[in-house]
Design an enzyme around this catalytic site. Structure first.
Site, mmCIF file in Angstrom:
data_model
loop_
_atom_site.group_PDB
_atom_site.id
_atom_site.type_symbol
_atom_site.label_atom_id
_atom_site.label_comp_id
_atom_site.label_asym_id
_atom_site.label_seq_id
_atom_site.Cartn_x
_atom_site.Cartn_y
_atom_site.Cartn_z
ATOM 1 N N LYS A 115 0.931 -1.237 -0.034
ATOM 2 C CA LYS A 115 -0.172 0.046 -0.249
ATOM 3 C C LYS A 115 0.839 1.255 -0.064
ATOM 4 C CE LYS A 115 -4.411 -1.780 1.769
ATOM 5 N NZ LYS A 115 -5.137 -1.712 2.841
ATOM 6 N N LYS A 217 -5.020 -11.084 -6.558
ATOM 7 C CA LYS A 217 -6.191 -11.288 -5.655
ATOM 8 C C LYS A 217 -7.413 -10.294 -5.976
ATOM 9 C CE LYS A 217 -5.828 -8.871 -1.718
ATOM 10 N NZ LYS A 217 -5.706 -8.276 -0.672
ATOM 11 N N LYS A 220 -10.781 -4.538 -4.132
ATOM 12 C CA LYS A 220 -11.768 -3.369 -4.207
ATOM 13 C C LYS A 220 -11.005 -2.296 -5.209
ATOM 14 C CE LYS A 220 -13.299 -3.838 0.303
ATOM 15 N NZ LYS A 220 -12.927 -3.421 2.042
HETATM 16 P P1 TYM Z 1 -10.741 -5.803 4.287
HETATM 17 O O1 TYM Z 1 -11.918 -4.911 4.226
HETATM 18 O O2 TYM Z 1 -9.841 -5.614 3.141
HETATM 19 O O3 TYM Z 1 -11.547 -7.308 3.719
HETATM 20 C C1 TYM Z 1 -12.670 -7.554 4.525
HETATM 21 C C2 TYM Z 1 -12.348 -9.398 4.687
HETATM 22 O O4 TYM Z 1 -12.483 -9.687 3.247
HETATM 23 C C3 TYM Z 1 -11.178 -10.659 2.933
HETATM 24 N N1 TYM Z 1 -10.884 -10.523 1.582
HETATM 25 C C4 TYM Z 1 -10.776 -11.822 0.936
HETATM 26 N N2 TYM Z 1 -11.004 -12.959 0.966
HETATM 27 C C5 TYM Z 1 -10.641 -13.972 -0.056
HETATM 28 N N3 TYM Z 1 -10.536 -13.337 -1.200
HETATM 29 C C6 TYM Z 1 -10.241 -11.962 -1.415
HETATM 30 N N4 TYM Z 1 -9.922 -11.680 -2.753
HETATM 31 C C7 TYM Z 1 -10.275 -11.089 -0.562
HETATM 32 N N5 TYM Z 1 -10.476 -10.051 -0.480
HETATM 33 C C8 TYM Z 1 -10.791 -9.569 0.954
HETATM 34 C C9 TYM Z 1 -10.177 -10.132 4.141
HETATM 35 O O5 TYM Z 1 -9.069 -11.243 4.315
HETATM 36 C C10 TYM Z 1 -10.931 -9.644 5.071
HETATM 37 O O6 TYM Z 1 -11.289 -10.755 6.132
HETATM 38 N N6 TYM Z 1 -7.502 -5.348 7.983
HETATM 39 C C11 TYM Z 1 -8.776 -5.744 7.635
HETATM 40 C C12 TYM Z 1 -10.197 -5.279 8.379
HETATM 41 C C13 TYM Z 1 -9.960 -5.495 9.772
HETATM 42 C C14 TYM Z 1 -9.735 -6.692 10.608
HETATM 43 C C15 TYM Z 1 -9.795 -6.156 12.170
HETATM 44 C C16 TYM Z 1 -10.448 -7.922 10.355
HETATM 45 C C17 TYM Z 1 -9.544 -4.420 10.754
HETATM 46 N N7 TYM Z 1 -9.588 -4.766 11.952
HETATM 47 C C18 TYM Z 1 -9.856 -7.268 13.042
HETATM 48 C C19 TYM Z 1 -10.377 -8.945 11.268
HETATM 49 C C20 TYM Z 1 -9.799 -8.669 12.822
HETATM 50 C C21 TYM Z 1 -9.004 -5.484 6.418
HETATM 51 O O7 TYM Z 1 -8.724 -4.760 5.488
HETATM 52 O O8 TYM Z 1 -10.004 -6.421 5.541
#
Ligand code: TYM
Length: 354
Positions: A115, A217, A220
């Site tokens: 990032k 991957k 978004k």
């Molecule tokens: P975020 O918002 O990017 O994504 C949310 C969830 O979706 C999963 N994910 C995927 N799973 C499978 N294939 C993909 N292509 C894919 N893209 C996204 C992510 O692994 C995630 O589970 N840092 C985290 C948010 C967060 C969080 C937390 C998660 C903040 N605090 C505490 C768990 C516990 C994030 O940016 O997810």
């Protein structure tokens, strides 16, 4: 084993459209876990400003993730659904964890490197400290299990490292405050305050890939909308994107081993398996030997029938923002009660006067 009561926590960032990867890798697992566990699901709006400070409409993004949680089937009365910034304990505990974690740990995070890109000096301090806030999200509730996609694995390892260092550095104070719990750390059982969280990363869709490039991957932030299926796409868009998805010229193999070296085929079979709640082996026993010209329409139909009810319900909920806001407020109040107790204990352990 640790003596902590089992509790599930996970979060989703309100940045951009939710896609099939978020749904299969995370949200659908949240729904399944609520049958057997106490769950807290959070729209992590404080995380949303780490990569980009000003957002066009953060409020509607927060409502949209909440609507997706509810539309997918999360019950906000039996469990807790809220947005992170309502509970000040997240930021407070993250500060303490900033003093527990080491800069070297943060510099090693692949997501930070990706990032921040080439101009690392110009990335926000928040982006560097992001995993420390994520650890605070989880440990504020002393959560024991965290369902996420594969891309969050490294952040969860860091969460464990922070809990271990906190438990070790403060072991005597934890005992003196009388707030310790036996925690298994490697071979030893110690008196700790935070659990060593278990990531839940399982099933055929822990890493859903781009429909245009099996090495990337689904994300978004991909500039090509054809690379992902958004939870806001209608049936025609879903069918068109699957039709245009990149594949190879060969027929599908009859067994998963035949998917090796065929990233795009592997991805589509994984999506089919996850949507139909079957294993890849089972899907291939049905489609082995068939061409993509037959497999893709079956996948499109499955995607439309599985996602249609969720996207329809999301649209209905988004037309009632007052209801969504009430859910978040109620969830925030209940989350805050747990968070305040943790912060009282943590302040006592660290040695602040209160
Ligand atoms: P975020 O918002 O990017 O994504 C949310 C969830 O979706 C999963 N994910 C995927 N799973 C499978 N294939 C993909 N292509 C894919 N893209 C996204 C992510 O692994 C995630 O589970 N840092 C985290 C948010 C967060 C969080 C937390 C998660 C903040 N605090 C505490 C768990 C516990 C994030 O940016 O997810």
């Amino acid at each position: 084993m640790s003596a902590f009561a089992p509790r599930v926590f996970s979060g989703v960032q309100p940045t951009g459209n939710l896609h099939l990867g978020n749904y299969l890798g995370a949200i659908r697992k949240f729904v399944a876990l609520q049958e057997s566990q106490d769950c807290i699901y959070c729209v992590v709006d404080l995380h949303a400003i780490t990569a980009q400070l000003v957002h066009e409409d953060l409020k509607s993004q927060i409502r949209s993730i909440t609507a997706a949680f509810l539309a997918a089937g999360i019950d906000p009365k039996r469990h807790i659904v809220f947005n992170q910034s309502r509970v000040s304990g997240h930021a407070e505990l993250a500060w303490i964890f900033n003093c527990v974690a080491r800069i070297g740990w943060m510099n090693r995070m692949t997501q930070f490197k990706e990032k921040a890109g080439k101009d690392r000096e110009n990335a926000s301090l928040g982006l560097l400290a992001y995993p420390s806030l994520m650890a605070a999200d989880i440990l504020l509730y002393r959560a024991t299990h965290v369902p996420v996609g594969d891309d969050q694995k490294q952040h969860l390892e860091l969460t464990r490292d922070i809990a271990i260092k906190f438990n070790n550095d403060f072991s005597e104070r934890i005992a003196a405050a009388g707030v310790g719990t036996p925690v298994q750390m490697g071979e030893e059982t110690v008196n700790g305050y935070f659990p060593i969280t278990e990531p839940l990363i399982e099933g055929p869709a822990t890493r859903v890939m781009s429909l245009k490039d099996g090495a990337k991957k689904m994300s978004k932030s991909d500039p090509s909308d054809l690379s992902r299926i958004n939870l806001t796409d209608d049936a025609d868009q879903i069918a068109r994107k699957i039709k245009k998805a990149k594949t190879d010229p060969d027929a599908l193999p009859s067994e998963p081993a035949g998917l090796a070296g065929r990233a795009e085929a592997d991805n589509l079979v994984g999506i089919f398996a996850a949507l139909s709640e079957r294993s890849k082996a089972d899907v291939l026993s049905e489609f082995g030997g068939r061409n993509f010209s037959e497999f893709k329409p079956a996948l499109a139909e499955l995607a439309v029938t599985s996602l249609g009810p969720v996207t329809g319900e999301m649209r209905r909920l988004l037309a009632e923002p007052a209801h969504i806001d009430a859910v978040l407020k109620d969830g925030g109040d209940r989350a805050n009660e747990i968070a305040e107790q943790t912060m009282r204990d943590v302040k006592e352990i660290v040695g602040f006067l209160q």
